[in-house]
Design an enzyme around this catalytic site. Structure first.
Site, short mmCIF file in Angstrom:
data_model
loop_
_atom_site.label_atom_id
_atom_site.label_comp_id
_atom_site.label_asym_id
_atom_site.label_seq_id
_atom_site.Cartn_x
_atom_site.Cartn_y
_atom_site.Cartn_z
N HIS A 1 -2.21 -5.46 1.58
CA HIS A 1 -3.54 -6.05 1.36
C HIS A 1 -3.38 -7.52 0.98
O HIS A 1 -2.41 -7.89 0.34
CB HIS A 1 -4.26 -5.32 0.21
CG HIS A 1 -5.48 -6.06 -0.27
ND1 HIS A 1 -6.71 -5.93 0.31
CD2 HIS A 1 -5.63 -7.01 -1.25
CE1 HIS A 1 -7.58 -6.73 -0.30
NE2 HIS A 1 -6.94 -7.39 -1.25
N ASN B 1 -1.89 0.17 6.98
CA ASN B 1 -1.41 -1.13 7.47
C ASN B 1 -0.57 -1.89 6.45
O ASN B 1 -0.48 -3.11 6.48
CB ASN B 1 -2.59 -1.96 7.99
CG ASN B 1 -3.64 -2.19 6.93
OD1 ASN B 1 -3.46 -1.83 5.78
ND2 ASN B 1 -4.75 -2.80 7.32
N TYR C 1 -12.42 -2.01 -3.92
CA TYR C 1 -12.93 -2.11 -2.54
C TYR C 1 -14.46 -1.97 -2.48
O TYR C 1 -15.00 -1.62 -1.43
CB TYR C 1 -12.27 -1.06 -1.66
CG TYR C 1 -10.89 -1.45 -1.16
CD1 TYR C 1 -10.71 -2.54 -0.31
CD2 TYR C 1 -9.76 -0.72 -1.52
CE1 TYR C 1 -9.46 -2.90 0.17
CE2 TYR C 1 -8.49 -1.08 -1.04
CZ TYR C 1 -8.35 -2.16 -0.20
OH TYR C 1 -7.11 -2.52 0.27
N GLU D 1 -9.84 -10.51 -7.49
CA GLU D 1 -8.78 -9.52 -7.30
C GLU D 1 -7.58 -9.77 -8.21
O GLU D 1 -7.00 -8.82 -8.73
CB GLU D 1 -8.34 -9.51 -5.83
CG GLU D 1 -9.44 -8.96 -4.91
CD GLU D 1 -9.03 -8.84 -3.46
OE1 GLU D 1 -9.79 -8.22 -2.69
OE2 GLU D 1 -7.96 -9.35 -3.08
N LYS E 1 0.82 -1.21 0.00
CA LYS E 1 0.00 0.00 0.00
C LYS E 1 0.86 1.27 0.00
O LYS E 1 2.07 1.22 0.28
CB LYS E 1 -0.93 -0.04 1.21
CG LYS E 1 -1.99 -1.16 1.15
CD LYS E 1 -2.90 -1.11 2.38
CE LYS E 1 -4.02 -2.13 2.29
NZ LYS E 1 -4.93 -2.04 3.46
#
Ligand code: ADP
Ligand code: MG
Length: 137
Positions: free
Chosen positions: A117, A114, A51, A128, A11
């Site tokens: 993913h 965080n 998302y 995905e 990310k």
């Protein structure tokens, strides 16, 4: 146990902090094969589509804003039981709750920022991986 594919994303917080190399190193050290990889800047539309399952969540705006805040590295990973194995290496969503030695414990700074993913089921992984790697058969 079957060979699976899963989608991993490094990310924007982690690419900004120049942690991508360390994360890729951990992925390879844990026996994953990187079958696809690209660094890219997501568009808002891509972030919202990717998302879409979280559209109704209160953090959807924050999440999509964050995901377009800088470049990401998307990867298709292959390994036996890859989906669960990658989630295990990532650690809990909130880095504060993540186990020692996990990527989110090491590199995550908040529940939003965080670092990585990972797909959460075979159905999600299929969607995905093909979202970013339609060329992979
Ligand atoms: P995971 O990434 O562990 O599968 P979720 O699918 O529940 O977690 O959430 C997707 C992403 O949305 C998280 O990785 C995190 O970046 C962000 N997120 C989740 N919960 C929150 C929250 N309460 N506040 C802000 N961002 C959140
Ligand atoms: Mg999830």
């Amino acid at each position: 146990m079957a060979i699976e594919r899963t989608l991993a994303i490094i990310k924007p917080d982690a690419t900004r902090a120049k942690n991508a190399g360390k994360i890729i190193d951990m992925i390879e050290a844990h026996g994953f094969t990187i079958v696809g990889m690209k660094k890219m800047q997501l568009t808002r539309e891509q972030a919202e589509q990717f998302y879409a399952v979280h559209k109704a969540r209160p953090f959807f705006g924050e999440l999509t804003e964050f995901m377009v805040s800088g470049p990401v590295i998307v990867m298709a990973l292959e390994k036996e039981n890859a989906i669960a194995q990658w989630r295990k290496l990532m650690g809990e969503t909130n880095p504060a709750n993540a186990a020692t030695g996990t990527i989110r414990k090491l590199f995550g700074t908040s529940i939003g920022d965080n670092a990585v993913h990972g797909s959460d089921s075979p159905e999600t992984a299929k969607f995905e991986v093909s979202f970013f790697f339609p060329e992979l058969k």
